[in-house]
Each structure stands twice: as structure tokens, then as C-alpha cells.
Enzyme design. Structure first.
Site, PDB file in Angstrom:
ATOM      1  CG  ASP A 150      -3.864  -3.379   3.982  1.00 58.22           C
ATOM      2  OD1 ASP A 150      -2.839  -2.714   3.740  1.00 58.22           O
ATOM      3  OD2 ASP A 150      -4.881  -2.878   4.484  1.00 58.22           O
ATOM      4  CE  LYS A 208      -5.071  -1.956   7.085  1.00 57.53           C
ATOM      5  NZ  LYS A 208      -4.799  -0.557   6.674  1.00 57.53           N
ATOM      6  CG  ASP A 235       0.518  -2.311   3.252  1.00 57.00           C
ATOM      7  OD1 ASP A 235       0.811  -1.139   2.987  1.00 57.00           O
ATOM      8  OD2 ASP A 235      -0.208  -2.630   4.213  1.00 57.00           O
TER       9      ASP A 235
END
Length: 340
Positions: A259, A261, A246
Site C-alpha cells: 500500500d 501512502k 495498489d
């Protein structure tokens, strides 16, 4: 001996001793009659309460509670309630499961000792963005999905069946489709922010699907700087797996694989993110062993943003924690390779 005790007893009562000596002891029945009288006199004496001999001040509360109730106020039900309140349900007191001590058969270091970092990095304003190529290498996501633990598989399946009962087959398919779409839009909005170094565009801010997520992540974005990679492909040249990272940037001054989410439910601790820490560790190892990247990473960050706009939870992974999850990732990778 009996008569001496009898005399001692009567001597405590005035006038009784004189009466005794007026009775002729030669008559056999009188001693027995006197003894009967003495028993009667003794029985009239106040019975001693054993609790009176206790240190009343020291055990005041205990004595009071014992003498105040003829029966205990506690029942098995109240005792269980107290135990549950103080110590929690009995299931929580089972012996802890012994931690897994299994080591990978082939251990590859997380940090690449052979990678040479240029003394003068070309600090380009544009982050790296390498397209993901289709190869025979398995992806990090695929490996984790196919080596999921039976317990996690059970809970995922149970959640899926519950959602299907509520939404129906078509409704559940639409629900999962919207989840993926939200994630893609959120990542695209973040990429726009990092590339332009400005806030998201007006259209993105007004998009109801991701406006809450963007608001949720604002306080984390303030701590991120020097973005080095965005939505960029990485591959581990030794272990032969690949993935799509990412973001790689500095979080509070430390270079991290980040990352992003999205979630509708709060995930305040790292354990709530399930296999995401293994995914981050896998990406860190891949970057460090990928010749396309002229830097190495030792930290990770998982940011969980919420649809309702509540502050996102950033879960920072220091080098020691990353190393722990790297070892777990290697075990999962070995398991996948053995199956395939």
C-alpha cells in the site's frame, strides 16, 4: 552517687581535687556551691557534633550536603521539574488500558485452506489489473470510515476545523482535492515504473507535485520485484466486501500486498498509519479468497513517501502481525454489518 560523679569529674582537671578537700563538707552550702561550680565547668566543655560520629568517608557526600546548607535548595517547582525530566508527564503513568480481547463472532481464516495453487504458475511479464465493478458489496475504505473509533473521529474533526480556520471552506476543499490528485499521480507514476521496468518518464520526474514522493521511494523500489498485480480489484467471496489493491509484489523476496501512502509529515512507526494496517490485512484476505488470483499472500507492506524527498518509511507486516490486524478487521466488518 552525686558526689562520686562529682569527684570523677574533678579528677580530670589537675589541682581541682586538692581544692575540694580543703573545703569542709560539714558546711551545707559548700557542696551546693561546688556543684554549681562543677556545672559551670561542665558547660564550658565543647559541645559534641552528632555528625562527627557518622562514618565520614562512607557518607561523605551526604554529610557534606546536609551540613553545608541551612535550608534545602529544592522547592516544589524544582522537584516537579526533576520528576518530569526523569519519568515524563504524570499522564503517561496512568494504568495501561487493558487490551481488547473481543473475538469475531464468525471467524474466517486469513489464508484460504481450500484454495489450490497451480504447480506451474504462468509467469507473465504483465501484472494482473482487474477493473473495479460497481456492486452492492461495501468497499474496505467505506467500512473503515464508517466504523472509525470516537477518539479518531474527534481528532480528525478537530484537524478539519483547524484547517478550515486557516484556509477557509474553499481553501480546505482545494487542499483536499490537491492531496487526492497527488496520490493519483504518484500511483500512476509507480505503475509506469513497474510496467516498463524503467524509471518514471521525464514528464513525471519534472512534475513538481510528485517529484519529491518519487525520490523518497527510490530506496524501497530497489527491493521490490516480481510484481503480480497493480491497481487491481479484489473481493472476498465469503465475507462479501471488495477493494482496490495498489500492488502485489515481492519485497525482499517475500510476496506482499503493498500500500503506497503519501505524507507531508513523518510516520516512522506502523501505529502512525492509523487504520492502514487493517486495510492491508483486508486486502490480503480478499486476494486469498478471490478465485481470480492463483496465489496467496501472507505479508503486507505500507510505504509512506514524503513530499520533501526524505527517505520513505517502509513498514513491513509479517504473517503474525497480519493475522493480528485480520482479527481486528473482522471486528470492524461485523460492526459495519450490524449497523447496516
Amino acid at each position: 552517687l552525686v558526689r562520686m560523679n562529682f569527684l570523677q569529674l574533678l579528677s580530670r582537671k589537675p589541682g581541682k581535687l586538692e581544692m575540694l578537700f580543703q573545703i569542709p563538707f560539714c558546711q551545707k552550702q559548700f557542696p551546693y556551691m561546688c556543684l554549681a561550680t562543677s556545672v559551670c565547668l561542665y558547660s564550658k566543655k565543647k559541645k559534641v557534633n552528632s555528625y562527627e560520629q557518622v562514618d565520614q568517608e562512607k557518607y561523605k557526600n551526604l554529610v557534606s550536603s546536609v551540613t553545608s546548607y541551612k535550608t534545602s535548595a529544592q522547592t516544589p517547582e524544582t522537584i516537579f521539574k526533576e520528576d518530569n525530566l526523569l519519568y515524563g508527564p504524570p499522564d503517561k503513568h496512568r494504568p495501561p488500558v487493558k487490551a481488547e480481547t473481543k473475538a469475531p463472532k464468525t471467524w474466517v481464516p486469513l489464508i484460504n485452506p481450500n484454495k489450490r495453487i497451480p504447480l506451474l504458475n504462468s509467469d507473465s511479464n504483465l501484472p494482473m489489473k482487474i477493473a473495479l465493478q460497481k456492486t452492492k458489496m461495501p468497499s474496505v475504505t467505506r467500512i473503515l470510515q464508517q466504523t472509525i473509533s470516537p477518539q479518531q473521529a474527534f481528532y480528525l474533526e478537530r484537524w478539519k476545523q483547524k484547517m478550515i480556520l486557516e484556509l477557509g471552506e474553499d481553501g480546505f476543499a482545494e487542499y483536499t482535492k490537491n492531496l487526492f490528485l497527488q496520490g493519483e499521480l504518484f500511483h500512476a507514476a509507480l505503475e509506469s515504473i513497474f510496467l516498463s521496468e524503467e524509471m518514471a518518464t521525464k514528464d513525471q520526474r519534472e512534475d513538481v507535485a510528485i517529484s519529491g514522493f518519487l525520490s523518497s521511494a527510490q530506496h524501497v523500489l530497489k527491493d521490490i520485484s516480481e510484481v503480480k498485480a497493480l491497481e487491481s480489484a479484489v473481493q472476498h467471496e465469503t465475507l462479501q466486501y471488495l477493494g482496490l489493491v495498489d500492488c502485489v509484489a515481492k519485497y525482499r523476496g517475500r510476496l506482499c500486498v503493498i500500500d503506497w501512502k503519501t505524507s507531508e509529515k513523518p510516520k516512522p512507526s506502523l501505529k502512525d498509519t492509523f487504520d492502514n494496517p487493517l486495510q492491508v490485512a483486508a486486502y490480503i484476505g480478499a486476494i486469498n479468497h478471490d478465485a481470480n488470483y492463483d496465489f496467496q499472500v501472507s505479508c503486507g507492506l505500507i510505504v509512506v513517501a514524503y513530499k520533501n524527498g526524505s527517505p520513505a518509511h517502509p513498514h513491513f507486516m509479517d504473517p503474525n502481525l497480519c493475522l493480528q490486524y485480520w482479527n481486528k478487521w473482522l471486528l470492524r466488518l461485523e460492526e459495519y454489518m450490524d449497523r447496516n
